[in-house]
Design a protein around this motif. Sequence first.
Motif, PDB file in Angstrom:
ATOM      1  N   ALA A  83       0.807  -1.216   0.000  1.00  0.00           N
ATOM      2  CA  ALA A  83       0.000   0.000   0.000  1.00  0.00           C
ATOM      3  C   ALA A  83       0.841   1.268   0.000  1.00  0.00           C
ATOM      4  O   ALA A  83       0.397   2.324  -0.452  1.00  0.00           O
ATOM      5  N   GLU A  84       2.058   1.176   0.544  1.00  0.00           N
ATOM      6  CA  GLU A  84       2.966   2.335   0.549  1.00  0.00           C
ATOM      7  C   GLU A  84       4.345   1.865   0.084  1.00  0.00           C
ATOM      8  O   GLU A  84       4.468   0.833  -0.569  1.00  0.00           O
ATOM      9  N   GLN A  85       5.401   2.569   0.461  1.00  0.00           N
ATOM     10  CA  GLN A  85       6.730   2.329  -0.108  1.00  0.00           C
ATOM     11  C   GLN A  85       7.509   1.225   0.589  1.00  0.00           C
ATOM     12  O   GLN A  85       8.316   0.546  -0.040  1.00  0.00           O
ATOM     13  N   SER A 370      11.389   2.951  -2.773  1.00  0.00           N
ATOM     14  CA  SER A 370      10.247   2.043  -2.830  1.00  0.00           C
ATOM     15  C   SER A 370      10.774   0.626  -2.867  1.00  0.00           C
ATOM     16  O   SER A 370      11.625   0.294  -3.702  1.00  0.00           O
ATOM     17  N   PHE A 371      10.268  -0.203  -1.969  1.00  0.00           N
ATOM     18  CA  PHE A 371      10.665  -1.603  -1.937  1.00  0.00           C
ATOM     19  C   PHE A 371      10.215  -2.343  -3.198  1.00  0.00           C
ATOM     20  O   PHE A 371      10.819  -3.324  -3.605  1.00  0.00           O
ATOM     21  N   THR A 376      12.655   5.082 -10.898  1.00  0.00           N
ATOM     22  CA  THR A 376      12.590   6.388 -10.238  1.00  0.00           C
ATOM     23  C   THR A 376      11.152   6.842 -10.055  1.00  0.00           C
ATOM     24  O   THR A 376      10.800   7.414  -9.011  1.00  0.00           O
ATOM     25  N   TYR A 377      10.322   6.565 -11.028  1.00  0.00           N
ATOM     26  CA  TYR A 377       8.925   6.999 -10.970  1.00  0.00           C
ATOM     27  C   TYR A 377       7.996   5.785 -10.984  1.00  0.00           C
ATOM     28  O   TYR A 377       8.285   4.765 -11.615  1.00  0.00           O
ATOM     29  N   GLY A 378       6.891   5.927 -10.261  1.00  0.00           N
ATOM     30  CA  GLY A 378       5.922   4.856 -10.204  1.00  0.00           C
ATOM     31  C   GLY A 378       4.799   5.219  -9.258  1.00  0.00           C
ATOM     32  O   GLY A 378       4.783   6.311  -8.664  1.00  0.00           O
ATOM     33  N   PRO A 379       3.833   4.329  -9.049  1.00  0.00           N
ATOM     34  CA  PRO A 379       2.730   4.613  -8.134  1.00  0.00           C
ATOM     35  C   PRO A 379       3.181   4.537  -6.674  1.00  0.00           C
ATOM     36  O   PRO A 379       3.799   3.550  -6.259  1.00  0.00           O
ATOM     37  N   ILE A 380       2.881   5.541  -5.884  1.00  0.00           N
ATOM     38  CA  ILE A 380       3.226   5.529  -4.462  1.00  0.00           C
ATOM     39  C   ILE A 380       2.431   4.443  -3.739  1.00  0.00           C
ATOM     40  O   ILE A 380       2.918   3.821  -2.801  1.00  0.00           O
ATOM     41  N   HIS A 381       1.187   4.211  -4.196  1.00  0.00           N
ATOM     42  CA  HIS A 381       0.375   3.106  -3.681  1.00  0.00           C
ATOM     43  C   HIS A 381       0.529   1.946  -4.668  1.00  0.00           C
ATOM     44  O   HIS A 381      -0.251   1.806  -5.615  1.00  0.00           O
ATOM     45  N   TRP A 382       1.537   1.128  -4.449  1.00  0.00           N
ATOM     46  CA  TRP A 382       1.972   0.151  -5.440  1.00  0.00           C
ATOM     47  C   TRP A 382       0.886  -0.875  -5.762  1.00  0.00           C
ATOM     48  O   TRP A 382       0.621  -1.183  -6.926  1.00  0.00           O
ATOM     49  N   ASP A 387      -1.514   7.065  -7.810  1.00  0.00           N
ATOM     50  CA  ASP A 387      -0.693   8.228  -7.455  1.00  0.00           C
ATOM     51  C   ASP A 387       0.724   8.081  -8.007  1.00  0.00           C
ATOM     52  O   ASP A 387       1.700   7.890  -7.278  1.00  0.00           O
ATOM     53  N   TYR A 388       0.846   8.217  -9.318  1.00  0.00           N
ATOM     54  CA  TYR A 388       2.132   8.104 -10.015  1.00  0.00           C
ATOM     55  C   TYR A 388       2.970   9.343  -9.706  1.00  0.00           C
ATOM     56  O   TYR A 388       2.507  10.479  -9.861  1.00  0.00           O
ATOM     57  N   GLN A 389       4.217   9.118  -9.264  1.00  0.00           N
ATOM     58  CA  GLN A 389       5.100  10.211  -8.869  1.00  0.00           C
ATOM     59  C   GLN A 389       6.511   9.671  -8.700  1.00  0.00           C
ATOM     60  O   GLN A 389       6.772   8.490  -8.955  1.00  0.00           O
TER      61      GLN A 389
END
Length: 875
Positions: A83-85, A370-371, A376-382, A387-389
Motif C-alpha cells: 500500500a505504501e513504499q 520504494s521496496f 525512479t517513478y511509479g505509483p506511491i500506492h503500489w 498516485d504516479y510520482q
Amino acid sequence: MQLKFAAQWLLAVAVEHSLANDLNLQQLEKRAALAYSEPFYPSPWMNPEADGWAEAYAKAREFVSQLTLLEKVNLTTGVGWGAEQCVGQVGAIPRLGLRSLCMHDSPLGIRGTDFNSAFPSGQTVAATFDRGLMYRRGYAMGKEAKGKGVDVLLGPVAGPLGRAPAGGRNWEGFSPDPVLTGVGMAETIKGIQDAGTIACAKHFIGNEQEHFRQVGESQGYGFDITETLSSNIDDKTMHELYLWPFVDAVRAGVGSVMCSYQQVNNSYGCQNSKLMNGLLKAELGFQGFVMSDWQAQHTGAASAVAGLDMTMPGDTVFNSGLSYWGANLTLAVLNGTVPAYRLDDMAMRIMAAFFKVNKKVDELEPINFSFWTLDTYGPIHWAAGKDYQQINWHVDVRADHGNLIRDIGAKGTVLLKNTGSLPLKKPKFVAVIGEDAGSNPKGPNGCADRGCDDGTAAMGWGSGTASFPYLVTPDAALQAQAVQDGSRYESILSNYAASQTKALVSQDNVTAIVFVNADSGEGFINVDGNIGDRKNLTLWKDGDALVKNVSSWCSNTIVVIHSPGPVLLTEWYDNPNITAILWAGFPGQESGNSITDVLYGKVNPAGRSPFTWGATREGYGADLLYKPNNGRDAPQQDFTEGVFIDYRYFDKANTSVIYEFGHGLSYTTFEYSNIKVEKPDHSSEYKPTTGKTSPAPTFGNYSTDLNDYVFPSDEFPYVYQYIYPYLNTTDPKKASADPHYGQTAEQFLPPHATDSSAQPYPRSSGKNSPGGNRQLYDVLYTITADIKNTGAIAGDEVPQLYVSLGGPDDPKIQLRDFDRIRIDPGQTATFRGTLTRRDLSNWDPAVQDWVISEHKKTAYVGRSSRKLDLSVELD
C-alpha cells in the motif's frame, strides 16, 4: 496438567488458541493432550519510571494524549501489503506532523533498495567474538536505515537461536549459544538505536525451522495441514535457553519485538498471552511494542488483549483489503470488547519507542525509496497502482561502511585447520577451484532475494537479505593479489570440470584453494528442494567430491567454506593433503577481500566457530521436522532435548567432534596461566520482587457515535486495498464482516483480559528494571587470567569463560563471558571476565524465579569449549 483441567482451560481460552467456536469437547480434549500454553492476563501497561524509558514515556504520553481514537488505531494498524513504499507501514498522523512510520527488512542491511551496503550475516559477526564490531555493524546499519527513511529496522535475530544446524535462517541470527547471541543482540540493538533507528528483536520465540511456519506456504509445497507448527517448550528450557538473548535485548532498550509465525505450546505466537503478556511484558518489563510478523496475526480482539501492539502489514492476507484491526479495532474499542486503555497502551509503546531514538516527530528523514521497484517513478500506492510520482531518489547511504564490512568478514573468518601452509607469502602458483569463488552469471542480485546458489555465497536467501551494491568475489580479489605478488594465477570456476581441474592442480609448485558452499534461507523460496531449511548438512553442488578430488591431485590443498552453519567434513578434513580449512560464513559485499586478507596474513585470524562441527547429522541430537506428524492439525515439534543443543548436547553425550564450539586457530601461539577469582566485599541477598503496578492509565473520553467514524469520502479518495481505521457503514455488524459480532468480551475473551486494576509484579521481574530483577545482574565473581603471546607476530586471542553449575541436569559447561584481546609478541595481557547472579542460577519452575543451587560451581578459562586451560572452584 490433568486432561480434564486442561480441557476446561482450553474452553476458557479458545479464542487465544485460534479454535473455532463450534469445537466440541472431544476435540478440545485432543488438544489438551498436547503441549499447552497457559493464559496470562491482562496485558501489562507501560511503566512511567522504567529505567531508560522515563523521558520517552513522558513525550509519548504528551503525544498520545492528543490523539483521537481513529488516530490511535491508525498508528497500530499496517496499511496493507504494497500500500505504501516500505515492506510495512502504519497510518500517518498528519494533524500532529507524524508521517507514516516505515518498518523494513533486514537484519543485515536494507532490503530491495539501491546504494546501500550488504553487511556480513549475524552469524559471521558472532564469529568475531568482538563486542565492538557487533556494535559498529549495528550502528552502520542503523545509519543506513535512517538515511533511507526507515524507522524500524527488522533485526537483529535471536529466533531462530539455532536449535538444529539445518535450520534455514540460522545465519540471520548469531549462535546456538544463548550468551553469545545475547551479546550480539544487545550490541547490535545499541548500535542501531544510537544511530536513530528503532531496532526490532525477532522472531519471538521458538521459531527454529521454516517447515510448517505458515499454513498457506506449507499447502503450496503439498503439505495438507490446517494450522502451523507448534514448538513445544518447557518452562525451564524457555528461560535458560531461548528467552535468554531476548532478555539481553530488553536490557539493551530494544524498541520493538516481532512475534513469530509458529505456535508455542499450541498457541499462536502473535496471540500467545503467556509469551507476550507474561514473559515479555510482565516478567521482563519490556516497554516497547510487539509487532506481528507479516500475516502472523490470526485474530482481532484476542490478539490485542494477548499483548500484540502493531499488526503487520495490516491485511489478514496479502492484498485482501481486509484487516483484523483497522476498522475492526475501532469497533472493538467502541463496543467495549477491547478496553480503551489497551489501545492507549499500544499507541504509547509505539511512540515511546519512537521518542527513545528520535527527538521530534517532524524531523524524520523522508522515505526516499520504494521496496516494490527501483524505477525512479511509479505509483506511491503500489498495490493499487495509484498516485504516479517520484518514488525512488536513489540516496547513497553507504559512507565508508565497505571498510567495516571487510574488517568483519576477515575477523569473522575461522581458521579451522592449518598445518603450516598459511599464511601465504607470494606463492609461485595459485590455482583457485570451485563455483563458490566466482560470480553469479546473472549478477550478484540476479536471483530475487538471493534465492539461488549460483556463484559465491555471501549471504543466504529470503527477507533477511539486502541488495549488493557490488560483490568482490574471491576469484577477483585473489587474482588481484597474485598480480601484485607476481604469482602465476589460474581459476576454474566450476565444480564439474574434473579433467581440466586435475590437469591444473597436478602441476608442480601449485597452491590449490578450493571454494565450496552450502546455502539456506527463508521458507517462501525453494532452492533445489531446500524449502528454506537445508535438506542435509553436506556441501552443495558436489562440493565434497570436489574437495576429495583436488586433494587427491594436489598435496597443498586449502579449503574455504561459505555456509549458514556446520557442514559435514568427516570424509576429508583429516586428509594430510588438505593443509588448511577455513570457514568464512556469509561475509557480505567484501567477501573476496576479506578472505584474501586472512589467507595472506594481512589479518591474523582470530575468528571462533559460533557452533559445533559434528561428525554426523545425528550427533547433534535435535533436528528439524520435515513431515507433518499430527494429521491435518498443527505439526508438533517437541523440544525434548531441553537446553542440550549444540556443544551442550555433544558434551552430555560425551561424543567426539571435528571442531568444537569456540574453536579457531591463529598464525601465532598463546599460553594461558595464573587464573584468579575476585569476589566483591559485599553481595546483597537476592530478594524477589513484590508489590503491584499502578492501575492502567486513562487518556480521556471519545465519542461513541458511529457516525463520527465513517470514512470521510469528502476529504480524500479511497485507495484500493488500503487499510483504514474508518467504518464503511454505521451498521456495526456489517462494518465488521464478523458473523459473531455482538458477543461481549465476557462471552469470548479469557478471564481478566480487560482488567485495568493494579496487578502484582512477578517475583522475578524488575519493577523499574527492564530485563528482570536487577539483582540478577550483580557481579558475584570476577575471573582473571594471564595470556601470553608466545609466537613471533602480533595477533588477537579470544579467551572464553565457561561455568559448570554442577547439577545432574545442568550442561557440563556453559559459556558466560569472553573477550577479544590484541597481544604483541612476547607480551602478556590479562583477561577479565565476570559472573553475575544470573550466570550462576537455574530457573525454578515451581517458584517461578532464578535460584542458585547448592551444587559445586566451577569456572573455566580457555580457548574453546573443549580446550579449557584453566579452572577454579567457586565458593
